[in-house]
Design a protein around this motif. Structure first.
Motif, PDB file in Angstrom:
ATOM      1  N   PRO A  20      33.014 -57.834 -76.981  1.00 47.24           N
ATOM      2  CA  PRO A  20      32.347 -57.870 -75.672  1.00 47.24           C
ATOM      3  C   PRO A  20      31.385 -58.730 -75.533  1.00 47.24           C
ATOM      4  N   PRO A  47      37.198 -51.575 -62.760  1.00 48.80           N
ATOM      5  CA  PRO A  47      37.935 -52.672 -63.046  1.00 48.80           C
ATOM      6  C   PRO A  47      36.907 -53.398 -63.921  1.00 48.80           C
ATOM      7  N   GLY A  48      37.532 -53.813 -65.061  1.00 50.26           N
ATOM      8  CA  GLY A  48      36.588 -54.557 -66.005  1.00 50.26           C
ATOM      9  C   GLY A  48      35.993 -53.605 -67.051  1.00 50.26           C
ATOM     10  N   ARG A  58      36.062 -51.780 -70.313  1.00 49.73           N
ATOM     11  CA  ARG A  58      36.605 -51.589 -71.482  1.00 49.73           C
ATOM     12  C   ARG A  58      36.323 -50.066 -72.279  1.00 49.73           C
ATOM     13  N   TRP A 109      31.847 -54.022 -70.920  1.00 51.22           N
ATOM     14  CA  TRP A 109      32.629 -54.580 -69.769  1.00 51.22           C
ATOM     15  C   TRP A 109      33.371 -55.899 -70.639  1.00 51.22           C
ATOM     16  N   ASP A 110      34.473 -56.169 -69.720  1.00 52.24           N
ATOM     17  CA  ASP A 110      35.352 -57.318 -70.181  1.00 52.24           C
ATOM     18  C   ASP A 110      34.580 -58.691 -69.856  1.00 52.24           C
ATOM     19  N   SER A 111      33.341 -58.755 -68.855  1.00 47.80           N
ATOM     20  CA  SER A 111      32.740 -59.931 -68.566  1.00 47.80           C
ATOM     21  C   SER A 111      31.725 -59.626 -67.615  1.00 47.80           C
ATOM     22  N   ALA A 120      32.506 -58.730 -64.170  1.00 50.62           N
ATOM     23  CA  ALA A 120      32.702 -57.180 -63.788  1.00 50.62           C
ATOM     24  C   ALA A 120      31.586 -56.366 -63.713  1.00 50.62           C
TER      25      ALA A 120
END
Length: 243
Positions: free
Chosen positions: A3, A36-37, A39, A68-70, A73
């Protein structure tokens, strides 16, 4: 894939809002994981950091740790239903933005922070420990912790510390923030009580599952007093972040 960003959100609620916070702890974990996003995510109770045991619970402070994925997000968290719900009952809050440096062990059977490559860090770092205690060994663990907690309280370079847990009993963890990595290393490997606890861990068999991770602290947003932040010498305003 490792991540890029982990966030730690901490809320302080007034005592009249404690029942509402407990209700959120029962209903929000699944909602948080479905954002959303996200993990990996955990809603956590906290402790004062004086003993890190079952009597240390602080019912006016609650936290969420999110992987988080990004960063994109993560930027949407404050407008999410979960965050807005906590904002309605909180009278203060803080957010730490973290980059994983090292991680060893598992949390709920997963490696939430991947296998970070580390890297040179010159600023503040955060250490996270988390363990699921074996029921038959819990009493000896709690007896061993007070000397370590006392030593931690006086450790040079400590900026903040508190206990975290997914349940009041048997799911223990700590968060500590340090001025720089050298202060953290000095406590972890040179303080007598902490070294003694590390030495006892394999023989005592305290943990059914454990994790230890370190993070570079990228930013602290909000009211740092929620974290029990200690003002730096000569900087009386450093206990309060960017509101």
């Amino acid at each position: 894939m490792n991540p890029d960003l982990v966030t730690l959100h901490v809320w302080r609620v007034p005592r009249r809002a404690v029942p509402g916070a407990l209700a959120r702890m029962a209903t929000h974990p699944a909602r948080l994981r479905r954002l959303p996003g996200v993990r990996f995510a955990k809603l956590l109770g906290t402790g004062t950091g004086t003993g890190f045991g079952p009597g240390d619970a602080d019912l006016t402070r609650w936290a969420a740790l999110v992987v988080w994925d990004s960063p994109a997000a993560a930027s949407g968290f404050d407008s999410s239903p979960v965050a807005r719900s906590w904002a309605r009952v909180a009278d203060a809050a803080a957010r730490l933005e973290l980059r994983p440096l090292t991680s060893r062990g598992e949390w709920s059977g997963r490696e939430p922070f991947g296998t970070p490559a580390g890297g040179r860090v010159t600023g503040p770092v955060l250490a996270l420990t988390r363990a699921r205690l074996r029921a038959r060994r819990a009493a000896t663990f709690w007896r061993a912790i007070p000397p370590v907690a006392a030593e931690l309280h006086a450790a040079p370079g400590l900026l903040a510390r508190f206990g975290v847990g997914e349940a009041p009993l048997g799911w223990q963890g700590t968060v500590s923030v340090w001025r720089d990595p050298t202060d953290l290393v000095a406590f972890a490997y040179r303080s007598p009580e902490h070294r003694a606890a590390i030495t006892r861990t394999p023989t005592e068999g305290w943990y059914a599952e454990e994790l230890f991770a370190r993070f570079a602290v990228g930013d602290v947003v909000g009211d740092r007093t929620v974290l029990g932040w200690v003002a730096a010498d000569g900087d009386p305003d450093s206990a309060r972040g960017n509101a």
